[in-house]
Design an enzyme around this catalytic site. Structure first.
Site, PDB file in Angstrom:
ATOM      1  N   GLN A   1       2.073  -6.018   5.728  1.00 46.08           N
ATOM      2  CA  GLN A   1       2.122  -5.777   4.369  1.00 46.08           C
ATOM      3  C   GLN A   1       3.559  -6.230   3.538  1.00 46.08           C
ATOM      4  OE1 GLN A   1       0.982  -1.820   3.004  1.00 46.08           O
ATOM      5  NE2 GLN A   1      -0.908  -1.848   4.165  1.00 46.08           N
TER       6      GLN A   1
ATOM      7  N   ASN B   1     -12.246  -1.501  -0.700  1.00 44.61           N
ATOM      8  CA  ASN B   1     -11.614  -2.042   0.478  1.00 44.61           C
ATOM      9  C   ASN B   1     -12.325  -1.601   1.635  1.00 44.61           C
ATOM     10  OD1 ASN B   1      -9.169  -2.909   2.130  1.00 44.61           O
ATOM     11  ND2 ASN B   1      -9.323  -0.579   2.519  1.00 44.61           N
ATOM     12  N   GLU B   2     -12.488  -2.432   2.539  1.00 49.28           N
ATOM     13  CA  GLU B   2     -13.057  -2.286   3.949  1.00 49.28           C
ATOM     14  C   GLU B   2     -14.188  -1.163   3.620  1.00 49.28           C
ATOM     15  OE1 GLU B   2     -10.007  -1.502   7.036  1.00 49.28           O
ATOM     16  OE2 GLU B   2      -9.291  -3.336   6.785  1.00 49.28           O
TER      17      GLU B   2
ATOM     18  N   GLU C   1      -6.257  -9.353   3.998  1.00 47.18           N
ATOM     19  CA  GLU C   1      -5.508  -8.348   4.816  1.00 47.18           C
ATOM     20  C   GLU C   1      -5.196  -9.199   6.046  1.00 47.18           C
ATOM     21  OE1 GLU C   1      -6.020  -4.138   5.548  1.00 47.18           O
ATOM     22  OE2 GLU C   1      -6.437  -4.069   3.504  1.00 47.18           O
TER      23      GLU C   1
ATOM     24  N   TYR D   1      -6.592  -8.663  11.504  1.00 46.70           N
ATOM     25  CA  TYR D   1      -5.240  -8.396  12.123  1.00 46.70           C
ATOM     26  C   TYR D   1      -5.296  -8.863  13.544  1.00 46.70           C
ATOM     27  CZ  TYR D   1      -4.163  -5.348   8.325  1.00 46.70           C
ATOM     28  OH  TYR D   1      -3.886  -4.633   7.130  1.00 46.70           O
TER      29      TYR D   1
ATOM     30  N   GLU E   1       0.780  -1.076  -0.018  1.00 46.68           N
ATOM     31  CA  GLU E   1      -0.030   0.057   0.002  1.00 46.68           C
ATOM     32  C   GLU E   1       0.814   1.364   0.080  1.00 46.68           C
ATOM     33  OE1 GLU E   1      -2.598   0.229   3.438  1.00 46.68           O
ATOM     34  OE2 GLU E   1      -3.913   1.822   2.456  1.00 46.68           O
TER      35      GLU E   1
HETATM   36  O1  AHR Z   1      -2.821  -2.607   6.199  1.00 50.74           O
HETATM   37  C1  AHR Z   1      -3.307  -1.077   7.073  1.00 50.74           C
HETATM   38  C2  AHR Z   1      -4.715  -0.639   6.732  1.00 50.74           C
HETATM   39  O2  AHR Z   1      -5.424  -1.620   7.597  1.00 50.74           O
HETATM   40  C3  AHR Z   1      -5.338  -0.876   5.518  1.00 50.74           C
HETATM   41  O3  AHR Z   1      -5.145   0.343   4.621  1.00 50.74           O
HETATM   42  C4  AHR Z   1      -6.524  -0.951   5.786  1.00 50.74           C
HETATM   43  O4  AHR Z   1      -7.464  -1.841   4.760  1.00 50.74           O
HETATM   44  C5  AHR Z   1      -6.935  -1.781   7.106  1.00 50.74           C
HETATM   45  O5  AHR Z   1      -7.551  -1.116   8.134  1.00 50.74           O
END
Ligand code: AHR
Length: 521
Positions: free
Chosen positions: A375, A198-199, A326, A270, A52
């Site tokens: 990432q 995205n999201e 992600e 995450y 990103e």
């Molecule tokens: O990876 C960092 C961020 O985490 C991304 O931009 C977003 O999609 C997520 O919240």
């Protein structure tokens, strides 16, 4: 600390039909690998990456510019390309993330001066737009990967996405395709994947699932790939923006009401923290913090299972993949680092975290056919860290390299009960073991010893195959928080490993908190 209730393990073994083991300091874990029952294909795309426009993920990490003293090819740093090629990265998701829903691709093309914009999500820094579509496609080609383009749904229109695709994929003489030629790219690009937003529940527009599903239907109607070579299996796959962690209503609503072409639905998760915001340090942590972080990562199993079960209701043939596009560890801001740049170190704990996450994906290979770690470089759980002309490979990089033979392999059933490891009130499975039959016809076994205190002894019976030898690599570290630095880049690197193969059995011993991959020949 290993659970001293050895009888628990023994009970587990008896339940699997094995004889109870003898009481010993380190109990031997009986493992059964059944090569006669190959399962689903482990799609290589579960080893996808994410790059990103965030911090120094792109600028500095990939792009240094053509005039940089750092060795580069058309502005893309050579050391990073060489390192990534060894991972056989199947796809790279770009340009975001949250950045994608504010990105306007036209600002990132052309040979003249490009507009400078703001990166409002990540530190409010200037975005020079120097690295745009053509530079990204060059990068993907240099590392022999495939493009996963994330389209702007939140702040743009279906027309902008349609025109971007026309620029990238048309072979006709439209003005946009001619502009691509003028920018040095006569042949249409191949776009393997297109993410529609995205999201979309958050930074991608704060939409309800009902609203997003309608947006998806509209966008997908006009998102056409014109590349004549992209037909059949090579067709561009479309990925819908999916749920945040355990938002099962999002998955339910989308699956129930979806329309148009949809090849995958995403999931973002995450680990590293139980509740936002992330607070665990990326380095210099203790065993309790180790155990807590690994526990959060193991939640992936529950999330993938529950989202898959919903998808099964509406798509029993599993046509729509679950794309965990992600995932990875998100720690507290590194002291002294720029706010919003998501810089974090990467330790042996991250190697364990990566291995157990990948193992979960392989166990759900029939539905999880794509995943992208967040990432690739210098951001969150990165493969590579750079600073100026310096580069270091992280423990997570080494896990991805050791797992290369699992790309497009067949999952092989494994059963075992290694017991548990407990520390400071946190209980985890002591080990995580998976197996696969590689494209080369060889069998691969991956053993992760989660326990940071005790080695793991394995006694594996291989049904349907008699290995003559078993060799491979093991990733061990002096301490649970060991890291590779620019000064000491080889503290955590894989070392040669071998096991004893006799008849249909394999015996091996792996170090505490280690990841080991062996090939059976
Ligand atoms: O990876 C960092 C961020 O985490 C991304 O931009 C977003 O999609 C997520 O919240």
């Amino acid at each position: 600390m290993r659970n001293t209730a050895i009888s628990l393990t023994a009970l587990g073994l008896m339940a699997f039909g094995w004889t109870a083991m003898a009481e010993a300091a380190t109990p031997v874990t009986k493992v059964s690998v059944d090569t006669t029952k190959p399962g689903a294909t482990i799609d290589r795309h579960i080893f996808g990456q994410f790059a990103e426009h965030l911090g120094t993920g792109i600028y500095g990490g990939i792009w240094v510019g053509k005039d940089s003293p750092i060795p580069n090819t058309r502005g893309i740093r050579n050391d990073v390309v060489t390192a990534l090629k060894a991972l056989h990265v199947p796809n790279v998701r770009w340009p975001g993330g949250c950045f994608a829903d504010e990105y306007h691709w036209q600002k990132g093309i052309g040979t003249g001066k490009r507009p400078v914009t703001l990166n409002s999500n990540w530190g409010g820094v200037l975005e020079p737009n120097t690295f745009g579509t053509d530079e990204f496609m060059d990068f993907v080609s240099q590392i022999d990967s495939e493009a996963y383009i994330s389209a702007n749904v939140g702040s743009s229109t279906p027309q902008e996405t349609a025109e971007w695709l026309e620029y990238m994929t048309s072979e006709k003489e439209t003005s946009l395709a001619m502009a691509r030629r003028e920018n040095g790219h006569p042949a249409p690009y191949s776009i393997a994947f297109l993410g529609i937003g995205n999201e979309s529940w958050g930074c991608g527009g704060n939409m309800t699932p009902e609203h997003y599903t309608d947006e998806f239907r509209q966008f997908t109607t006009y998102a056409k790939n014109y590349n004549p070579a992209q037909t059949g299996d090579k067709r561009m796959k479309k990925i819908a923006s999916g749920a945040n962690v355990d938002d099962y209503n999002w998955t339910e609503t989308f699956m129930k009401n979806k329309g148009g072409e949809v090849d995958a639905l995403s999931l973002h998760f995450y680990s590293g923290f139980e509740q936002w915001p992330p607070y665990q340090p990326a380095s210099g942590f203790d065993e309790t913090q180790y155990a807590k972080v690994i526990k959060t990562a193991l939640r992936m199993e529950e999330l993938v299972s529950k989202h898959s079960a919903i998808m099964d209701k509406y798509d029993p043939e599993k046509k729509v993949a679950l794309a965990v596009d992600e995932w990875g560890a998100w720690y507290a801001q590194t002291p002294g680092s720029t706010s919003g740049f998501l810089v974090q170190q990467n330790s042996q704990r991250d190697a364990i975290l990566a291995a157990v996450s990948i193992n979960i994906f392989t166990r759900h290979a029939d539905r999880v056919r794509m995943a992208n770690i967040a990432q690739m470089i210098n951001v969150l759980q990165a493969m590579i860290l750079t600073d100026g002309d310096k580069m270091v490979l992280t423990p997570t990089y080494h896990v991805f390299k050791m797992y290369v033979p699992f790309q497009d392999s067949k999952a092989i059933p494994v059963s075992y009960d290694a017991g548990t490891y407990s520390h400071d009130g946190v209980t985890l499975p002591r080990a995580d073991i998976v197996a696969a039959k590689g494209k080369d016809g060889k069998y691969y076994l991956s053993i992760t010893n989660i326990d940071p205190d005790e080695p793991l002894e394995v006694d594996a019976s291989i049904l349907g195959f008699t290995p003559k030898k078993a060799t491979g690599q093991t990733l061990v570290a002096p301490k649970i928080d060991s890291i590779n630095t620019f000064d000491k880049p080889n503290l955590v690197v894989p070392k040669a490993f071998s096991a004893t193969a006799k008849n249909c059995a394999l015996t091996l011993k792996v170090a505490p908190e280690s990841v080991t991959v062996v090939v059976l020949e």
